[in-house]
Design a protein around this motif. Structure first.
Motif, mmCIF file in Angstrom:
data_model
loop_
_atom_site.group_PDB
_atom_site.id
_atom_site.type_symbol
_atom_site.label_atom_id
_atom_site.label_comp_id
_atom_site.label_asym_id
_atom_site.label_seq_id
_atom_site.Cartn_x
_atom_site.Cartn_y
_atom_site.Cartn_z
ATOM 1 N N GLU A 172 18.668 21.435 52.895
ATOM 2 C CA GLU A 172 19.161 20.586 51.813
ATOM 3 C C GLU A 172 20.494 19.921 52.133
ATOM 4 O OE1 GLU A 172 18.220 22.300 47.686
ATOM 5 O OE2 GLU A 172 18.264 24.054 48.989
ATOM 6 N N SER A 173 21.230 20.445 53.097
ATOM 7 C CA SER A 173 22.540 19.878 53.402
ATOM 8 C C SER A 173 22.808 19.873 54.898
ATOM 9 C CB SER A 173 23.652 20.664 52.692
ATOM 10 O OG SER A 173 23.844 21.927 53.309
ATOM 11 N N LYS A 174 23.668 18.963 55.327
ATOM 12 C CA LYS A 174 24.094 18.921 56.723
ATOM 13 C C LYS A 174 24.849 20.200 57.076
ATOM 14 C CE LYS A 174 26.452 15.223 56.023
ATOM 15 N NZ LYS A 174 27.376 14.085 56.238
ATOM 16 N N GLU A 175 25.593 20.703 56.107
ATOM 17 C CA GLU A 175 26.391 21.902 56.349
ATOM 18 C C GLU A 175 25.514 23.106 56.688
ATOM 19 O OE1 GLU A 175 28.684 18.845 54.612
ATOM 20 O OE2 GLU A 175 26.826 19.754 53.847
ATOM 21 N N LEU A 179 22.139 11.813 62.727
ATOM 22 C CA LEU A 179 23.444 12.361 62.353
ATOM 23 C C LEU A 179 23.981 13.307 63.425
ATOM 24 C CD1 LEU A 179 22.544 13.184 58.641
ATOM 25 C CD2 LEU A 179 23.744 11.159 59.486
ATOM 26 N N THR A 180 23.510 13.133 64.645
ATOM 27 C CA THR A 180 23.886 14.052 65.718
ATOM 28 C C THR A 180 25.383 14.040 65.989
ATOM 29 O OG1 THR A 180 21.709 13.705 66.715
ATOM 30 C CG2 THR A 180 23.398 14.717 68.099
ATOM 31 N N ASP A 181 26.001 12.872 65.930
ATOM 32 C CA ASP A 181 27.447 12.798 66.165
ATOM 33 C C ASP A 181 28.191 13.667 65.158
ATOM 34 O OD1 ASP A 181 27.093 11.125 68.295
ATOM 35 O OD2 ASP A 181 27.573 9.282 67.210
ATOM 36 N N TRP A 182 27.740 13.645 63.891
ATOM 37 C CA TRP A 182 28.370 14.492 62.871
ATOM 38 C C TRP A 182 28.205 15.960 63.227
ATOM 39 C CZ3 TRP A 182 26.734 18.488 59.918
ATOM 40 C CH2 TRP A 182 27.596 18.921 58.895
ATOM 41 N N LEU A 183 27.010 16.334 63.700
ATOM 42 C CA LEU A 183 26.740 17.731 64.025
ATOM 43 C C LEU A 183 27.670 18.227 65.122
ATOM 44 C CD1 LEU A 183 24.876 20.234 63.685
ATOM 45 C CD2 LEU A 183 23.448 19.266 65.484
ATOM 46 N N ARG A 190 19.360 17.426 68.212
ATOM 47 C CA ARG A 190 19.754 16.281 67.393
ATOM 48 C C ARG A 190 19.515 16.602 65.915
ATOM 49 N NH1 ARG A 190 20.960 12.601 70.915
ATOM 50 N NH2 ARG A 190 21.384 11.030 69.322
ATOM 51 N N LEU A 191 20.349 16.013 65.080
ATOM 52 C CA LEU A 191 20.239 16.202 63.632
ATOM 53 C C LEU A 191 19.822 14.888 62.999
ATOM 54 C CD1 LEU A 191 20.726 17.739 60.945
ATOM 55 C CD2 LEU A 191 23.136 17.020 61.105
ATOM 56 N N PHE A 192 18.806 14.960 62.142
ATOM 57 C CA PHE A 192 18.297 13.761 61.477
ATOM 58 C C PHE A 192 18.259 13.944 59.965
ATOM 59 C CE2 PHE A 192 16.310 13.770 65.679
ATOM 60 C CZ PHE A 192 16.558 12.478 66.115
ATOM 61 N N ALA A 193 18.553 12.864 59.273
ATOM 62 C CA ALA A 193 18.234 12.795 57.851
ATOM 63 C C ALA A 193 16.769 12.380 57.780
ATOM 64 C CB ALA A 193 19.110 11.771 57.148
ATOM 65 N N VAL A 194 16.014 13.081 56.956
ATOM 66 C CA VAL A 194 14.563 12.865 56.890
ATOM 67 C C VAL A 194 14.162 12.510 55.471
ATOM 68 C CG1 VAL A 194 12.314 13.993 57.127
ATOM 69 C CG2 VAL A 194 14.124 14.455 58.787
ATOM 70 N N GLU A 195 13.342 11.497 55.357
ATOM 71 C CA GLU A 195 12.792 11.094 54.067
ATOM 72 C C GLU A 195 11.484 11.845 53.870
ATOM 73 O OE1 GLU A 195 11.424 6.906 53.066
ATOM 74 O OE2 GLU A 195 13.521 6.891 52.382
ATOM 75 N N LEU A 196 11.462 12.740 52.889
ATOM 76 C CA LEU A 196 10.319 13.627 52.666
ATOM 77 C C LEU A 196 9.566 13.204 51.406
ATOM 78 C CD1 LEU A 196 8.759 16.242 53.384
ATOM 79 C CD2 LEU A 196 10.444 17.491 52.010
#
Length: 206
Positions: free
Chosen positions: A105-108, A197-201, A130-136
Motif C-alpha cells: 500500500e505504500s512506498k515506505e 520509483l526505483t530512484d526513490w527506493l 526496481r520499484l514500480f507504482a502499479v495500477e491495479l
C-alpha cells in the motif's frame, strides 16, 4: 482480510518487470517449485516428508558446489506448499500466493521489505531490484500479514514442524495478524506498472 475500493495505485518490487508492462499471475512460475509439496501433502504426511527430504538432499548437494539460492531453498518451497495446500482445502475462494501478485500500500512498506530481503545482498543484486507504482484493476483485493509466512518459515527451518506451518497458514488466509503486521496485497486482477520509483527506493536506503 478484504478491503474495498475502485481501481487503485499500489506498489511492487521486481528484478524483471519493465515500465508499462502488465503483470500476469505467477509470472516467475514459482508454483512449479511449491506445487510438489502441496500435492504430496494431499497424499499424506509421510509423502510430504519424503518430498521434503529429497529436496533437502538436493540442496545439500548443490550447496557443495556453491549453486544454492532462493530457487533452491527447500524450506521456502515446502512452506509455500503447505500454504497452498491449506488454501486449496480450507480457503478455496482465496487468491493463492501464486494465483496472483504481491503489492504494497505504500512506498515506505516496500523500502522496509527491500532491506529485509536484500539488505545483505550484493550491490549488483540490490541494484537489479526496481520499484514500480502499479495500477491495479481490483475492487476487493486480499490483504494478508506477510509476517505470518515469515514466522512459518522460521519455525519450519528450525523444527520441520508441519502442524505449526499449517496453523500459520490458517491464520494467514483467515485474516490473522502478528503484533507488528506487514500487510501484503494479493490479487490476480489485471495490473500494469505505470511509474518507475526505483530512484526513490535507492535514495530511501541511504
Amino acid at each position: 482480510m478484504i478491503f474495498g475500493g475502485d481501481e487503485m495505485e499500489v506498489y511492487h518490487m521486481s528484478d524483471t518487470l519493465s515500465l508499462g508492462e502488465k503483470l500476469s499471475p505467477d509470472y516467475k512460475e514459482s508454483l512449479l517449485l511449491a506445487a510438489p509439496f502441496a500435492d504430496a501433502l494431499a497424499r499424506g504426511r509421510d509423502c510430504f516428508y519424503s518430498v521434503l527430504y529429497s529436496a533437502k538432499y538436493l540442496w545439500a548437494s548443490l550447496s557443495k558446489f556453491g549453486m544454492t539460492d532462493m530457487q533452491t531453498d527447500f524450506v521456502k518451497w515446502a512452506v509455500e506448499g503447505v500454504f497452498e495446500f491449506v488454501r486449496r482445502t480450507e480457503f478455496p475462494a482465496s487468491c493463492g500466493r501464486f494465483g496472483g501478485n504481491y503489492y504494497f500500500e505504500s512506498k515506505e512498506d516496500c523500502a522496509v521489505l527491500y532491506e529485509i530481503d536484500w539488505g545483505r545482498a550484493s550491490e549488483a543484486e540490490r541494484a537489479a531490484i526496481r520499484l514500480f507504482a502499479v495500477e491495479l484493476a481490483e475492487d476487493a483485493p486480499e490483504r494478508h500479514d506477510m509476517r505470518l509466512f515469515d514466522e512459518a518459515y522460521d519455525s519450519f527451518e528450525e523444527q520441520e514442524d508441519l502442524d505449526a506451518a499449517i496453523k500459520f497458514a490458517r491464520r494467514y488466509f483467515s485474516g490473522g495478524q502478528t503484533d507488528e503486521p506487514m500487510w501484503e496485497i494479493l490479487s490476480g486482477a489485471e495490473a500494469a506498472a505505470v511509474r518507475d520509483l526505483t530512484d526513490w527506493l535507492h535514495c530511501a536506503e541511504k
